[in-house]
Design an enzyme around this catalytic site. Sequence first.
Site, short mmCIF file in Angstrom:
data_model
loop_
_atom_site.label_atom_id
_atom_site.label_comp_id
_atom_site.label_asym_id
_atom_site.label_seq_id
_atom_site.Cartn_x
_atom_site.Cartn_y
_atom_site.Cartn_z
N SER A 243 1.13 -1.36 -0.02
CA SER A 243 -0.38 0.36 -0.33
C SER A 243 0.89 1.01 -0.29
O SER A 243 0.34 2.75 -0.37
CB SER A 243 -1.48 -0.38 1.07
N LYS A 288 -4.88 3.91 8.76
CA LYS A 288 -4.37 5.02 8.59
C LYS A 288 -4.48 6.73 8.51
O LYS A 288 -3.99 7.38 8.67
CB LYS A 288 -3.69 4.21 6.74
#
Length: 349
Positions: A243, A288
């Site tokens: 990611s 996140k």
Amino acid sequence: MAAEQKHWLRRYRSAVIVGLVAVLFIVASNWSFPYVLYGPGSAEPVHPRVETGHELEEKGALLFTTVSTYSKPNVFSILYAWINPRMDIVTEEKATGGTVNYAAYRNLLAYMRDSSENGALMAAYDSLGRQIQIEEQGVIVRAFLPDTQAREHGLQEGDIITSADGKETLTAESLTAVLQSKKAGETVKLAGTRGDKPFEAEVPLIAMASTGKPGVGFYQETVLKVTAPDPVKFDFADTGGPSAGLMMTLEIVAQLTGDDLSRGYRVAGTGTIAADGTVGQIGGIKYKLMAADREKADYFLVPYDEKNGASNWKEAEETVKELDLDLELVKVSTLDDALAFLRGLEPKA
């Protein structure tokens, strides 16, 4: 005398109780459970982790974000996660997608990280119209099909196959070619690397449901080694998964062009990156976002895939609203989208 005996009994009983509590505490601390705890990870500058041999002074920062994971927690960690609204508890089987074991899952994550670095290189150099060297290195086991017998015969997710029956198989096509000369029910001897160690496994072939042809029964992908013309180095050994690909790519472009893409802001983001610059969906975006908000990010680049439901964007919007996070979301479907947004920012005073 009787009073004195009672006094000693009380003291002895208290000592026993304290001892039992201490033993229970030690046992509870060391007794792990098959769960994985999820929470906000880090949001840190990608600049120190990418070297290209080109100097660039950034007035702001491009932040790559992570998810904090804790496997095999003890009872106290589970209780803490249970009462913490910003953490989740997931079974190990669900967290790893049902992989053979947690070590295999770690190997798969390491490959995904390395693959994202390769993707970042290819996307960045393609964006700049520059050539890059690509070599095939083997075939990785991404995930097993339901009918496979490979698991029971020693093959694991994350294994990189480099030969079959003694013949070199550095691409998915070359592995398929070897298997076509055999029949379902026969075995094939596979060899390659498992993490940093060699492995061998003798696996029965099955008739593939999609084609009827013989196969091992797993989703495969050719492992690539990408070499840039510049001395590019990555330092992401303490992370796993794909990611960070988008943020790696942006940092490479910034350094190679000498263009401070941060424009003085703290720009966080996430998303996989393909060689053609396509930004892919990721997991754990809410954690996140929490990490980016904690580190005072001004913007957050969110993978946006309208064709497949735009799940990251929807979850990001819900998370920002629910937790009242103080950052602005930006839709990103491609590397060009991200570059256009950053280059269009008015430099921060």
